[in-house]
Every structure is written in C-alpha cells, then in structure tokens.
Enzyme design. Structure first.
Site, short mmCIF file in Angstrom:
data_model
loop_
_atom_site.label_atom_id
_atom_site.label_comp_id
_atom_site.label_asym_id
_atom_site.label_seq_id
_atom_site.Cartn_x
_atom_site.Cartn_y
_atom_site.Cartn_z
CD GLU A 1 -2.90 -1.23 -0.46
OE1 GLU A 1 -3.32 -0.16 -0.21
OE2 GLU A 1 -3.23 -2.09 -0.10
CB SER B 1 -34.86 -41.50 42.66
OG SER B 1 -35.92 -41.57 42.10
#
Length: 758
Positions: free
Chosen positions: A103, A365
C-alpha cells in the site's frame, strides 16, 4: 551514421516536444501539489483531529473465548461487522512489511501525502488515458475509513487534508495500528486481527511472510479477491505483494520463492460455532452494549471430547428409543462451567437446537439426597431404621400410596441403604417425618429454583421428583452437597469479567452434606437397588445418584468427585417414552464415560471429612450400637451428638419362648379400607403403582381367594407363619374388592370393600 530523413526529423521533433510537454505537465503538477500541500498543511494544523476520542467509528464484534483464550464464536457487531483490536506490538513484523509493500512503501518518510506517488499516478493515468493507479497513502486510506464517502476529486482533497491532520498529531506507529485494525478484508471483516482469525484461524502475531502478504492483498479489492470464491485471484495478488516485499528488501528472493509455493491455507475452521448451546446462552446474558471480548469458564478441549461421547452414545442407543442427551460438567469448588452439551447435534435441524441443559424436566429420584440431607440436619442418622412397607397418605384430593421402582417392599432397612438403593417408600416417609415445607425450602435454597409453586402443589411426591427442574439447576444443587452444603450460583464468565463473586449460603450443615456424600459413594449400601460393582462404581472416589421420571420419559445420572460435578440427562425432547430404560441403563453409561474423562483432566481425591463427625460400629439389623451377640457390624458415620445411646438387644441369646400369636375371630379386610380414595402418583411410573390387599383370617382358614369386581385375581395360602399380602396394579374407577376365606376347599366367610381410584 546515415542522416535522418525529413520525416524522421519531424517525428523526432514531435516526440521531443511531447516529452517536454509531459515534463512541463509533471513539473507543473508538482508545483501545484506543493502549493496545495502547503495550503492543506496550514488547514491541517488548525483543524480538528479525526482520531480524537476513543477509537472513533470502530465497532468491535463480540468474541467469546474459552478459559484459555480459544475462540468459541465471534458474533457480528451492531454494525454487522467482524472486527477486533490489537496493539501494533502484537502484529507480526512480516505483516507491517507486507502493508508497506502492498500500500505505501514510503509511509515512514512522507507527511501523509506522497508527492512521488501522486506524480507517478498522474503519469500512468495520463499515459493510458484512464485511471490505472491511485496515490492514496496509508494515512489517506485511514482518513477515508474514518469518514467514508464517494471517490471524487473533492473527496480526495478532503482525505489529503485529514491525512495531514492525522500525521500532524499522531506518530507513524499509532497511524499504522489504526490502519491495520480497520482495513477492509471482505466477508464483513475489518482489520487484520479479525481477518487472521477468520481466514487462517491464527493470531496476527504468528503470521508467516506468505500469510501476511495474503492478508494485506485483500484491502485492494476485498470482494474480487474473496478467497472463498476466487482463490486464484487472491493467490496471484498475494504473490505480487511477496515480489514487492523482496524488491524492497524485506525478505530475500529465496524466501519469496518459497512463500509463493505455499498454498493460501484458508480454512473455515476458525469460524466454526463451538460449544453452540453454551455460547448461545452466554450471548443472551451479555449486557447492552456488550463487551468486545468475553472470556468464559468453558474448557474447549474437554467440551469437544464430551460432545464426541454424547454423539457416539446416541448412535449406540437408538434401539432403546433414546434420541437425545445433555451433559454438564462443573467445578463445584468455583461453580465454573467446564462443559455444556445441550443435545447430540446442535446442527440437527429437527430438534438439535433444543438445549437439554436448560429444559425443564422431572428429575425423578435424583432429588432424594436433598430430603436425606435435611433429615440428617433434623437429627436423623444413616443408621436409623425405617419400614419399607405399604403406606398411604390421605390428601385433600385423595390417597397417596407410594411404591418402589422394583414393585417390592424390603421391610426394615437403614436410611443409608434406603438412599443408596433409591427406595421410594422410605424417602416419602422421611420427608413426611422432616416436613414437606422444610425439605421444599432446602431444595430451593440448594439451587432448584424452578420449583416455583407452593409446597402443597407437589406434596410428598416432591422427593420422588414430581416437580420440574433443569439440568443446570440439578448440577448446581449437587455442587451444593459436594461443597459442604454451601450454595453459590453457577459461574460462566472467566476472570476479568467484572462480575463480583457472590457469597455462599450455608443450606445444609457440612456434616449432613458429608453424610450424603458418603452414602452416595458407598457401593455396598446401593447393592439392594443396583447390585455390587454397578456403573456407578468407579476406580476413584465418586458419589452418584440416578433418576427416572414417570413413564420413562427422562433418565438422569448425577454425581461428583472431590472437584467436579457431572450431570447427564437422556431422553427425547418431544417427551416420548424411552424403551423401559432406567437412569442406570440410560444416562448411567454416558455419565460413567464423561466422569472418567473429566477425572483424567481434573484429578479426583478422597472426599474431605469435616469436623463434627464420629465413627461407631452399629448392628446392621437394628442400627443401634453393635452388641457382643450381633452377627454382623458395620462402621457408621454420625453427626456428633446424634449417635445412638443404646446397644442392640435384638440378638441377645435367650431361651425365652416366643409368645403365641393371637388370631382374629372373623375375616376382615384391613387394606384397602372402605370408602377410601386413591390417586396415581405423578412422580412414579403408572405400571409401578400397586395397591396392597391384606386381610386377617380367623382360625381354621387355610387359603384366601381375592376377587376384584367379581373376577378372581389370585388364591393365596394362609398359615400361622404366613400372613399373606397381595399387590394389585392400580386401575382407575370404582373398584370392589372381595376376599373369600376357605377351609379344606370350602368357603367359610367373605368380606367386601369398595374404593375410588383416580
């Protein structure tokens, strides 16, 4: 050399004039640019800083990680973008080099506008007659990201001014950090940290030259270079960046050649939805606005292994008509969730996204231990004896007659054996003795928050699991027992979440909790219900309990070691009954596998024993202190002050003859009683609910014949040593019971009662 022709001379002169014209144009452009730059610089010095504030315009996505920082899921930001922030020091040096090569190679030498790049772009565009090259520096691109707009000449001038503003107020390192964290990389991803995670599953700190060049090639044209759609174009652009990196001296030509030979290595693995049920729940708990980074307590490695166990188990249980299972693993010392599997396959579109960890189901249970913990705090002891025999409770809506899972009664039995073997009738009797309201309050305080109705709504069936709770609540309630009776809420967020640790609440005494732990880890005590060396028996100390809801709709196994709780539910999300599968045969095998797996990562030790407990030898038949004539003895634990104060006299050697047993003068049905009303217990499977038929016979009777609604159901012998009891499966409606006493095959008396069964 031959002299040039007039035509050649004219052509040469034309080229010379054109060249001079171009040079003048470039020179003029340079002068104009210089003047414009000076003007813009003057404005920049006095203008407002575009980077003023805290990361203006940056919208981080929500990154959810496990306890070790491994990504579980990244949710898009409020702007539907994927982005994360990282400091420049955490970027690979290759990445910075790739950014400059791709860039802005003179980034560290220009003031935000690169005059040479402008002249080069002007020349290339003029020469080709179209726009071939731009002149945007990294700083100008950053200015455009901060305030996007159309790409016009006016916007270019505005971006140049803003670039000068940024350069005037910030260092090159600050500018580069802002740029690398904002640059567009396609697929809704902005910034190199998010792009590195999405495409490569890596941190930006460990990128190779090839990977860095690939990521920095994307901002040029994120859509056109999308590696998921156009890998060839992305590869070509990456190689261009690598060539520039070599030309600028960042890497050698040999390094560039080797990097170009590498594949892109793009994977979708990094964007997987890991621990999906857990992460979905986490997202629902986040505040608004949410933080960008959420560190959780989950152990991703353990989570993945548990998910695999659940998936394989469901494949092998298809013949039992079990389609789903859920597993929760919790560190009960901290209440941190380590694994959360809500279904066999989250991505199964039929019902996989239902979360079995949060679904309300009947626990069967598995809630009995809380009744016994309350009982031990109320003064009962594990050695106390209780009659496992028929009992009925008159309720406002009818009669409640509990029955055991195996349809049998076991006579006098200790509370230790009753709990360990999961007998229903003793559990109901214990709750009745301690008090429904008291036990209900303890259950809620221990973590079963979904029991939100009044105690009378559940009745004594509460201890058999007729209420509804979630697997998360049940696991945390067991964590309360495992942690010495102290309740704390589950913890899902890791350190640094900003959430203060909540103080614990002492629900059960440490001694009562320790007694329950000792019973649930006693393989000999559960032999009556499960046999010796059952699935619940492990090669290390572990307490465990199973549960099955009515009609086999829910299977549970929950247990804990000195550090972990493992809770498992198995069944079907549509509440379809399983194929007569109990907790020990349904959820039990999966629980055993998960517990062994978790124990390999979190080493179990002996359960700690709190102060305030004593050990004494007791007689197994009476529960009292063992005497010299008791045929057996066992060592029992007691809360100090609750020890038995008498020795067993049951086995004293004596010649005293047993008193003759008295017999009634007439035939009488003693159960059921006339006019009684019986109700089905919602906490027990229908086929396991029976009514005991009993009658007292006068002397001389040798057999009893029982009839229901006139139909004979059984004929039983009678003797002085045998007072027979017959069990009849409950059936709704008005039922008439008749008993006929016979002597030598002839009827000598009969009795009849009628009851209502709903």
């Amino acid at each position: 050399m031959r002299p040039k022709s007039s035509a050649e001379a004219r052509e040469c002169g034309l080229r010379l004039k054109t060249t001079k014209k171009i040079h003048r144009t470039i020179l003029l452009s340079g002068v104009v640019l210089t003047v414009l730059s000076a003007a813009l610089f003057g404005l920049a010095v006095s203008g407002q800083d575009p980077l003023a504030g805290t990361r203006p315009g940056f919208q981080p996505s929500i990154r959810v990680e496990d306890r070790h920082g491994r990504l579980l899921r990244e949710f898009l930001s409020a702007g539907d973008t994927r982005s994360q922030w990282a400091g420049l020091a955490s970027f690979s040096p290759h990445l910075v080099q790739a950014a400059l090569a791709a860039e802005d190679q003179r980034f560290f030498s220009h003031p935000g506008i690169d005059p040479l790049a402008v002249c080069r772009a002007f020349w290339l565009n003029l020469k080709s007659g179209r726009v071939r090259s731009g002149a945007s520096t990294i700083t100008m691109q950053l200015a455009r990201m901060l305030e996007p707009g159309p790409r016009t000449l006016g916007r270019k001038i505005l971006e140049a001014r803003r670039a000068l503003m940024i350069e005037w107020r910030h260092s090159k390192e600050e500018i580069l950090e802002e740029y690398l964290n904002r640059v567009p990389c396609g697929n809704l991803t902005y910034g190199i940290p998010a792009a590195a995670e999405l495409y490569l599953g890596k941190s930006p700190a460990v990128l190779s030259p090839a990977e860095a060049a690939f990521l920095m090639s994307l901002p040029k044209a994120p859509t056109a270079l999308n590696p998921y759609r156009n890998e060839a174009a992305a590869l070509a652009r990456r190689n261009q960046v690598l060539s520039r990196m070599a030309r600028l001296g960042f890497i050698s030509s040999g390094q560039a050649a080797r990097a170009k030979a590498e594949p892109l290595g793009v994977t979708r693995e990094a964007s997987r939805f890991r621990a999906p049920h857990f992460v979905t729940h986490i997202k629902n708990l986040l505040p608004s606005p949410p933080p960008s980074l959420v560190r959780t307590t989950l152990d991703l490695e353990l989570q993945t292994q548990v998910e695999n166990l659940v998936s394989r188990t469901m494949e092998t249980n298809k013949d039992k008509d079990i389609s789903q299972a859920a597993v929760l693993v919790m560190d009960h010392r901290t209440r941190e969730i380590l694994a959360w599997v809500g279904s066999a396959d989250f991505f199964d579109l039929r019902d996989g996204q239902n979360d079995g960890v949060l679904s309300l189901r009947q626990p069967g249970s598995t809630v009995k231990p809380f009744t016994y913990a309350a009982a031990f705090d109320a003064g009962l002891t594990p050695s106390d004896m209780i009659e496992d025999s028929p009992v009925s409770y008159r309720l406002r809506s009818g009669i409640f007659s509990p029955a055991n899972y195996d349809r049998r009664f076991h006579g006098e039995i200790s509370l230790r054996a009753a709990l360990a073997s999961s007998l229903n009738v003793p559990a109901v009797k214990v709750m009745d003795k301690v008090g429904l309201v008291e036990v209900y309050g303890k259950m809620k305080a221990a973590g079963l928050k979904s029991l939100d109705k009044e105690p009378d709504y559940y009745g004594l069936g509460l201890t058999l699991g007729c209420g509804e709770v979630t697997l998360l609540e049940l696991a945390n309630a067991y964590a309360t027992l495992a942690a010495g009776g102290v309740y704390k809420p589950p913890v899902l967020f890791g350190q640094g979440s900003g959430l203060a640790e909540e103080p614990g609440v002492q629900v059960f005494s440490p001694q009562a909790a320790a007694l329950v732990t000792d019973i649930l880890s006693d393989d000999a005590a559960r032999a009556t219900g499960f046999g010796r060396d059952s699935l619940l028996s492990l090669p290390f100390p572990a307490a465990a309990k199973t549960g099955t809801s009515k009609n086999f709709r829910d299977n549970w196994t929950v247990g804990y070691t000195s550090s972990l709780v493992v809770a498992v539910w198995a069944g079907n999300f549509d509440a379809r009954p399983m194929g007569r599968v109990s907790g020990i045969s349904g959820a039990g095998p999966l629980w055993r596998q998960v517990m062994r797996l978790a124990a390999s990562r979190y080493e179990p030790r002996e359960f700690p024993r709190p102060d305030g407990l004593t050990e004494l030898d007791v007689c197994p038949d009476s529960g009292l202190l063992a005497g010299p004539d008791c045929p057996g003895r066992r060592t029992e634990l007691f809360i100090r002050g609750s020890e038995p104060d008498a020795y067993c006299l049951r086995h004293l050697r004596t010649r005293q003859a047993e008193l003759p047993r008295q017999q009634p003068s007439r035939l009488t049905i003693i159960n059921p009683r006339p006019g009684e009303r019986y109700l089905f217990d919602p906490g027990i499977e229908k086929e396991f609910q029976n009514l005991a038929l009993e009658a007292l016979a006068p002397p001389g009777v040798d057999s009893l014949v029982w009839l229901v609604n006139g139909n004979e159901i059984d004929r039983v012998p009678v003797s002085p040593e045998n007072a027979p009891r017959l069990f009849w499966p409950l059936s709704q409606g008005r039922q008439t019971f008749t008993v006929i006493a016979c002597s030598n095959g002839r009827e000598v008396a009969r009795d009849r009662v009628a009851v209502e069964i709903n």
